[in-house]
Structure formats: C-alpha cells, structure tokens
Design a protein around this motif. Structure first.
Motif, PDB file in Angstrom:
ATOM      1  N   SER A   1       0.861  -1.182   0.000  1.00 29.19           N
ATOM      2  CA  SER A   1       0.000   0.000   0.000  1.00 29.19           C
ATOM      3  C   SER A   1       0.890   1.222   0.000  1.00 29.19           C
ATOM      4  N   CYS A   2       0.310   2.340  -0.379  1.00 27.47           N
ATOM      5  CA  CYS A   2       1.112   3.564  -0.458  1.00 27.47           C
ATOM      6  C   CYS A   2       0.214   4.778  -0.271  1.00 27.47           C
ATOM      7  N   SER A   3       0.787   5.949  -0.380  1.00 25.43           N
ATOM      8  CA  SER A   3       0.045   7.191  -0.162  1.00 25.43           C
ATOM      9  C   SER A   3      -0.776   7.610  -1.367  1.00 25.43           C
TER      10      SER A   3
ATOM     11  N   ILE B   1      -5.689   0.194  -7.709  1.00 25.23           N
ATOM     12  CA  ILE B   1      -5.174  -0.732  -8.721  1.00 25.23           C
ATOM     13  C   ILE B   1      -4.683  -2.012  -8.057  1.00 25.23           C
ATOM     14  N   GLN B   2      -3.968  -1.867  -6.944  1.00 25.37           N
ATOM     15  CA  GLN B   2      -3.470  -3.039  -6.234  1.00 25.37           C
ATOM     16  C   GLN B   2      -4.612  -3.900  -5.701  1.00 25.37           C
ATOM     17  N   GLU B   3      -5.623  -3.268  -5.134  1.00 27.64           N
ATOM     18  CA  GLU B   3      -6.770  -4.017  -4.614  1.00 27.64           C
ATOM     19  C   GLU B   3      -7.514  -4.731  -5.741  1.00 27.64           C
TER      20      GLU B   3
ATOM     21  N   THR C   1      -8.639  -9.754  -8.640  1.00 31.34           N
ATOM     22  CA  THR C   1      -8.596 -10.472  -9.908  1.00 31.34           C
ATOM     23  C   THR C   1      -7.804 -11.764  -9.784  1.00 31.34           C
ATOM     24  N   PHE C   2      -6.651 -11.679  -9.131  1.00 30.59           N
ATOM     25  CA  PHE C   2      -5.810 -12.864  -8.988  1.00 30.59           C
ATOM     26  C   PHE C   2      -6.540 -13.963  -8.218  1.00 30.59           C
ATOM     27  N   LEU C   3      -7.143 -13.612  -7.103  1.00 30.44           N
ATOM     28  CA  LEU C   3      -7.835 -14.614  -6.292  1.00 30.44           C
ATOM     29  C   LEU C   3      -9.022 -15.201  -7.040  1.00 30.44           C
TER      30      LEU C   3
ATOM     31  N   ALA D   1     -14.034   0.010 -12.529  1.00 31.19           N
ATOM     32  CA  ALA D   1     -13.550  -1.365 -12.450  1.00 31.19           C
ATOM     33  C   ALA D   1     -13.095  -1.689 -11.036  1.00 31.19           C
ATOM     34  N   THR D   2     -13.460  -2.883 -10.556  1.00 30.69           N
ATOM     35  CA  THR D   2     -12.959  -3.392  -9.278  1.00 30.69           C
ATOM     36  C   THR D   2     -12.126  -4.650  -9.481  1.00 30.69           C
ATOM     37  N   THR D   3     -12.046  -5.113 -10.716  1.00 26.32           N
ATOM     38  CA  THR D   3     -11.097  -6.141 -11.133  1.00 26.32           C
ATOM     39  C   THR D   3     -10.471  -5.676 -12.445  1.00 26.32           C
ATOM     40  N   ILE D   4      -9.359  -6.300 -12.833  1.00 22.26           N
ATOM     41  CA  ILE D   4      -8.607  -5.858 -14.006  1.00 22.26           C
ATOM     42  C   ILE D   4      -9.218  -6.453 -15.276  1.00 22.26           C
TER      43      ILE D   4
END
Length: 811
Positions: A386-388, A395-397, A402-404, A671-674
């Motif tokens: 995570s970052c500021s 994007i990371q979330e 997506t991966f899971l 979008a909430t998945t890629i």
C-alpha cells in the motif's frame, strides 16, 4: 494384487441396515497409519448406474445429483477418525448431517485419467459413540461437462476424460485401545437422487426443494427402497494426497445496494466483482421458481448485463450445439418446496459477478437476506503493498481481487466464460502472483497439470488440456518458466531434479518444431494495441527457456547439457538481434514491446541497451503519448525495462494516469477487477483477467524494492532498492520469504526520507538507496551496541544488512 484379509466381528445388521464399522472394512489396518492410500491397495470407486444420454441435446435435461449414504456403529471409545475422500467430478461429504471440512469444489481439477488428488479430514468430532451415517452428494465438475460448443466448436466432452461422477472414500478410526478399523466405499452403500436437478460449472445449478429427502443424512433413516451403489472402474488416474490449499469460502460480502430494475426483478449490487457463489434467504409458495442471473456489469438503465461472462461466447441460437441455451449466461434456479422460507446456496458451480439479478420473488429482499461468498484456492495472503497514492491502492486491490478470482484449483485467464489454465497468462503473471501470495504448492500442482497435459508432437495452450493448441511456445513454456520461478523465489530444487529429464525432452521437442531457432508460429503479445510478431515474443521465450535449462543442468550436475544450452542461448540471442535490432524495424510493429523485450531479455550489449532505452522512450512518446500500448507479455517487460534502464519515475507517471489506455482508466470507469483489454468492453471481453495485473509486481519490485537474487535462490540473499518517487509520500510493503518476513517501508518527512527494513534471520539484503550526496544514518532495533560504522558503504547508499530490523534516515 494380494488378497486382503477381512477383519470380521460377529455383529448383525440391524433392521435399519446399520452395521458396525468393522463389518464395512476391507481389512484390519492396525499397521496402517492415518493419511494415505497405500500404493498396492485396491481403491473402490462407486457411483450410480445411470447411462449417459444417447444424444447431446439430452444432456440439458434434468439429471439429478446422486446422494449416497452408509450407516455404521462404533462400539468402542474413539481416539481419532480421519476421512480420505475424492471424486471424479465434485463431492460434498457430511457425517450425521454435518458438513465435513470447509473445502468447496473438491477435488481440484486435474486430468482425472492420470492424476486425482484426495483430501484428508479429521472427523473425530463429527462421530457419535454409537449410530453414525456417512453421506456423499456428487456433482459433475469438469468430469461430466455439458456438450456446450464453446465459440461454436469447442466441446469439452471430446478432449477431457469424462463419465458419470464417481467417488471413493476411506474412513480410518483409531480406538483408545490402539486398534484401527476402516470403512470404505463398496456396493453396500445405498443411493437415491436428491434435489439438485442440474449442475454445471459454467451455466449453473437448478435446485428443486420439492425433491429434498428429509432425514436421509441421519442414522436410522429407512433406505430400504434405495438402490445399491454401483462399483465403477473409476477415471483411471493415480490417487495422490492433496499438498496444496483447497478452494474455500474466503470472504463473505453484504450487498452494497438492492434495487428493482423492472417490475418483479431485483438487482443486488455486491459492490465489487469477484468469483464465488452466494447464499440467500428465500420465501414463497411451493413450486415457485426463483431465478438468479449474474454479471460483471449493468446497462445504463440499471438492468443486468451478463454478456462479459457468457460461456464460450455462446450468445445466439445455434452456436452452443443441440439442446444448448441460446445465451449461455451464468444462472441458478431454486424451486421452493414444503418450507415457505429457506436458505439457498449452490454447491457445484461458481460464478463471476458483481451484480445478481433475482426474479420470481414476491417482494424485494433485504440486504441481510443475501451474502456474496468469495471462493478461491485459499493461498496464504500475508504479503501486502500500500502507499500514499489512492489510485495505486485501488489498482493493487483490483489486481489482488482479480488474482484470487482466477485461482480455482487452476490459474485461469478468466473465471467465468472460460475457466481454463492458459499458459500465456501464467507466463506473464506467475511472478506477480508470487509477490502477492504463497504460490509454492499451488504452482507445483500447476506444473504437474502441464506434465499430464503435454504431448510430444505439438504445443498445447492449457493444463488441464481442453483441446486448444494454437497459441504455441509462449503458452506451453509456462510449465518450464514456472519451475524456474519456484526455484528463484522458494528454492524448490527438488522439483527441478524430479522433472529435469522431462524438461530436457521438452526442449528437444521445441528444437524439432522450430529447427531454425526462430519461433514462427503461435500467438504473440495478446491484446497489444499494435501488431507484435510471434517471432519476437516466441523466440524471446525460447531464449528464456535455454537460460533456465542452463541453470537446471548446473543444479543437476549435467555439465555437458549446461554447455549445450549455453550455445543455444547464444544462437537465439544472435538470431533475435539480427532480426529485430540489426535489421530495419518495420513500422507496423509495436515498438514498445520490441524494445522492452530486447532490454528485458538482455539481448543487446551494454552500449546498445542505452540506445534501445532511448528508442523505448521515443516509442512511449508517440500517440497515445505517455501510455503503454503493450499486451500480455509486453506490459510485464516494459514495466521492468523502463524502470531498470530509464527510471521508475517514468513508469510512475504512466501508471498514475487516468486516461486511456491504462489502469487508472479502468479504475476511473468503475472497475474493481482488471480487464482483459485496455479498452472498456461491455460484451465480448472478460472484466476479470489477470494479465494486466503485472503492475502489481512493479509495486512490490520497484516501489517496495524487494527483489530476489538469482545467485541466491529462496531469498538467502536478496535485493532491496525502493524507489522514492517525487509524487509519492510513503510506501508500506512486506513479503513472506522462505526465511521469514521481509519489510520495506519508507516515508517522507519534511527534508528527510525514513526507511524501515526487516531482514529475516539467516539472510542478507543488498541495499541500494538513492542518497544524492545526503547524510545517511542507521539504527538497529533492540541492539544498543549496534554502530553505523559496522555498515560498509552506508553513505553511498549501497550496503549490506543482515538479520534484524533497521531504520535508515537520509537527510
């Protein structure tokens, strides 16, 4: 096979057909311990006796799932009890009506004719001291698929081993006196048909509560009218104990909103896109049908858009084959029985969705009536970034989600319309998955899937094999590159040694198919916005494989092979350089992927790398200026090459944009998945596809700065080179290595940058920080005797750290 002794006790069947556990046994097992089937043990598969439909169209008729039961008595005090069970298809097991374990969609999908994994459960607490019943319900899974013509031509019943679902089980009971007995599957089990009328992994499940059999899963039920189970030869695969995480429900979601899209039709918005199923409280009258459809999107008028998840693009009449639905969308149906109120949860299917459309209810459901059940292979997820920057976090979330979603015992390209384990996505994203989760055992299972799928004549695209074989080397080589990443990140040397001969034969096959070294057939940079020849990406993958085999040959002590693969590497480098560097580059090629590939695979000399980096920058400045136009492979390469040979700051600016094409554009569009494509798709392409999620790898590798060292696999020694971006204030990043947790955090405070590092016991980190001539200080937590003088090269920003937690300040 040697005849097994039968351990007999003199207890009689009761009128309810209950028998002692010992009477059900195949043998006395005092010398057999919990946890496996011995290699010479006869495994008995059982199922129903129903023939398969004679015509494809009949597969779409009701075909109720069989339910099996076996009653037994326990006369002595139990110390422990373990159940070993698997199926060809899926199973749900219960004891005395209580579910065994938390696994879903078990067993894992494999080529059931070659390899079948079984699970072991501790069922001690489920057993009663006397009367007991073990129950099993079977589902179709990928062993009894529908003859859907995916894309109008791909019938999974042709390439897959198929048959009626069957199962085998063995319960091992150890008594307090040290004796051990077994209950196994045989033809004394009874079966009937239950309320699940249809079940398919793509188009869903039909559950008719009117057909529920009350009390069937309790001891004492009268099953005298039931049929005896039929002993079956089984699917043929070798039984192996599961060594990787199972599919489980990993999260439960409440709807963010429920609204009516039209009279009598309700839409439940779960807030995010995910893979899994649902649980819903249903009320109504006997015979009412409640129909559920699922989609990743809605139309502007609020109605459900199910089209991005339709199985195999079956979207009009006649495409799916005889009997198939005109549109093969995800749907479940619940038919109300005697109970006016009940909870429904599908058992043998999974969907990908954000929105559920519900029709057939008499009134609008409450938010508390619906749960979204997130399901995935339950890999350890202790790593985090995570970052500021709020956009980067989104994007990371979305990447993690997506991966899971695409971990359903195989790593799929999309968990709705295909569900296949494509090698291209694995080649592009396996490192990214490893940065996010513990993938060691999952990927070992994946590699065995490829071993079972690969043949000696052509390249295939998926494992398990589903009949697709046009993508070429860049897809099939994933089984080899994934072995390398298991070595690099987990030091999995044993797997390399086990498969070395197989890997070598595979390289011989490549040489036969591409004798000139140039890979001239197959799919290239999928979804690139500009053309990329397969000769570039395919030959670069071949080059990578030659380097991997050098490493494997050295590990196994094959010096002659090592030299052979060194020569192959030099040959391939020369061929790539001649074709794509020394010769004039055609304008129609995607120059971003071109120069990124040359840099990523170290094809050029050091001086030429500088020129290639300049050319890469020039390509990025062309329209759409400041954006990537790369595809499945080029995106991974350009993220790394641009950071390494130019600056990670250049990547930061691109990732931080919300304009098309890019990740920010996806997030800005909700979008909430890629997505599978840079361009938004509301009909054709999956909205939950991992390949562009390689940006997550960049977060860990460049902003967090955590990177393995290929000379010291498994993070015995590793690199820490966090990049402090001008427009980023902080990063928190941790990674679970085989030696323990690595932490790489940093934050800016006024005129200084503060780094917090944690180095696991027994390891060394090679640290590389940008100091710009500033003062550097260091402290080690809980070590008052530590002196910065101990750290050589501290002021240069290039120094080594051994185990411990450190604070480094640059000001």
């Amino acid at each position: 096979m040697k005849e097994k002794a039968i351990f007999v006790v003199g207890l009689l069947f009761t009128v309810i057909s209950a028998v002692t556990l010992l009477e059900c046994s195949q043998k006395n097992t005092e010398t057999t311990k919990n946890g496996d089937w011995s290699p010479d043990e006869k495994v008995i598969w059982i199922g129903d006796n129903k023939p398969q439909p004679a015509f494809d169209s009949l597969f779409y008729e009701n075909d109720p799932s069989p339910i099996f039961r076996k009653e037994f008595k326990l006369e002595k005090t139990i110390k422990s009890a373990h159940l070993l069970i698997t199926a060809a298809g899926y199973y749900e097991a219960t004891i005395n009506g209580k579910r065994v374990g938390k696994n879903r969609l078990d067993p894992a999908w494999t080529d059931f004719s070659k390899r079948i994994y079984y699970s072991e459960y501790d069922v001690t607490q489920l057993l009663a001291q006397k009367e007991n019943c073990l129950e099993v319900t079977l589902g179709n899974g990928f062993y009894n698929p529908l003859p859907l013509r995916m894309w109008g031509r791909r019938n999974l019943r042709e390439p897959l081993p198929v048959g009626r679902p069957v199962f085998t089980a063995k319960m091992i009971v150890e008594y307090a006196d040290g004796k051990t007995d077994e209950l196994v599957t045989d033809d004394s089990w009874k079966f009937a048909y239950g309320p699940i009328q249809k079940n398919n992994v793509y188009i869903g499940e039909v559950y008719d509560a009117r057909n529920e059999v009350q009390g069937w899963n309790n001891p004492g039920f009268d099953d005298s009218e039931w049929q005896n189970a039929v002993v079956n030869e089984g699917p043929g695969g070798k039984l192996e104990k599961t060594f990787f995480p199972p599919i489980q429900i990993t999260k439960r979601l409440m709807p963010a909103n429920i609204y009516s899209s039209s009279p009598g039709v309700y839409i439940a918005d779960m807030g995010v896109n995910f893979a899994g199923t649902f649980r819903m409280k249903i009320s109504g009258d006997t015979g009412d049908s409640i129909v559920f459809r699922f989609g990743e999107r809605i139309y502007p008028d609020g109605s459900l858009n199910p089209m991005t998840t339709v199985c195999g693009q079956i979207k009009r009449q006649g495409v799916g084959g005889p009997g198939a639905p005109d549109v093969a969308w995800q749907t479940d149906t619940y038919i109300i029985g005697d109970k006016s109120e009940a909870w429904f949860q599908p058992e043998f299917t999974f969907h990908t969705y954000r929105y559920i459309e519900i029709s057939g209810l008499k009134s609008k459901p409450e938010l508390s009536d619906i749960e979204g059940l997130v399901m995935n292979t339950n890999v350890s997820a202790e790593n985090s970034f995570s970052c500021s920057n709020a956009l980067f976090n989104s994007i990371q979330e979305a990447s993690e989600r997506t991966f899971l979603a695409n971990l359903q015992s195989v790593q799929s390209d999309c968990p709705a319309r295909e569900k296949f384990g494509y090698g291209g996505d694995l080649n592009a994203t396996s490192e990214t998955f490893i940065y996010n989760f513990d993938m060691n055992s999952f990927y070992q299972k994946t590699i065995y899937d490829w071993v079972d799928a690969i043949n000696d004549s052509v390249f295939i695209d998926t494992a398990p094999f589903v009949g697709i074989n046009y993508c070429g080397l860049s897809w099939e080589s994933a089984f080899l590159t994934t072995q390398y990443y298991l070595l690099l990140y987990y030091n999995n040397v044993d797997l390399v040694k086990e498969l070395y001969d197989f890997d070598k034969k595979w390289m011989e096959k490549v040489a036969r198919i591409h004798p000139n070294g140039i890979v001239d057939s197959g799919l290239s940079d999928h979804e690139s916005l500009e053309p990329v020849p397969v000769e570039l990406t395919g030959t670069c993958h071949y080059l990578f494989c030659a380097r991997i085999m050098q490493r494997f040959a050295a590990l196994t002590g094959n010096s002659a092979d090592e030299k052979m693969y060194q020569e192959l590497e030099q040959k391939l480098k020369k061929s790539i350089k001649e074709k794509f560097w020394n010769s004039p580059v055609q304008d129609e090629i995607n120059k971003q992927t071109l120069f990124a590939s040359l840099l990523y695979f170290d094809v050029l000399s050091e001086d030429e790398n500088a020129a290639a980096a300049d050319s890469l920058l020039s390509a990025i400045k062309k329209e759409p200026a400041g954006h990537f136009v790369t595809g499945i492979f080029g995106t991974k390469y350009i993220l790394e090459a641009l950071s390494k040979y130019v600056s990670p700051e250049q990547v930061f600016e691109i990732v931080n944009s919300k304009k098309y094409p890019g990740w920010g554009f996806m997030i800005d569009k909700g979008a909430t998945t890629i997505w599978e494509t840079w361009k938004e798709s509301d009909n054709t392409y999956s909205n939950c596809h991992p390949m562009f999620g390689t940006v997550s790898e960049w977060f860990y590798r460049w902003l967090g700065g955590i990177e393995p060292d290929e000379d010291f696999p498994g993070f015995k020694k590793f690199k820490l080179h966090p990049s402090v971006s001008e427009n980023l204030n902080s990063v928190k990043c941790n990674y679970q290595s085989p030696f323990g947790e690595i932490v790489s955090n940093w934050k800016k405070e006024t005129d200084k940058t503060i780094y917090n590092f944690r180095i696991p016991n027994g390891t060394t980190a090679f640290v590389n920080l940008a100091t710009s001539g500033k003062n550097v200080t260091i402290q080690k937590e809980e070590d008052s005797d530590f002196s910065s003088a101990e750290v050589k090269g501290l002021q240069s920003g290039k120094f080594d750290l051994t185990e411990g937690s450190y604070t480094v300040v640059i000001n």
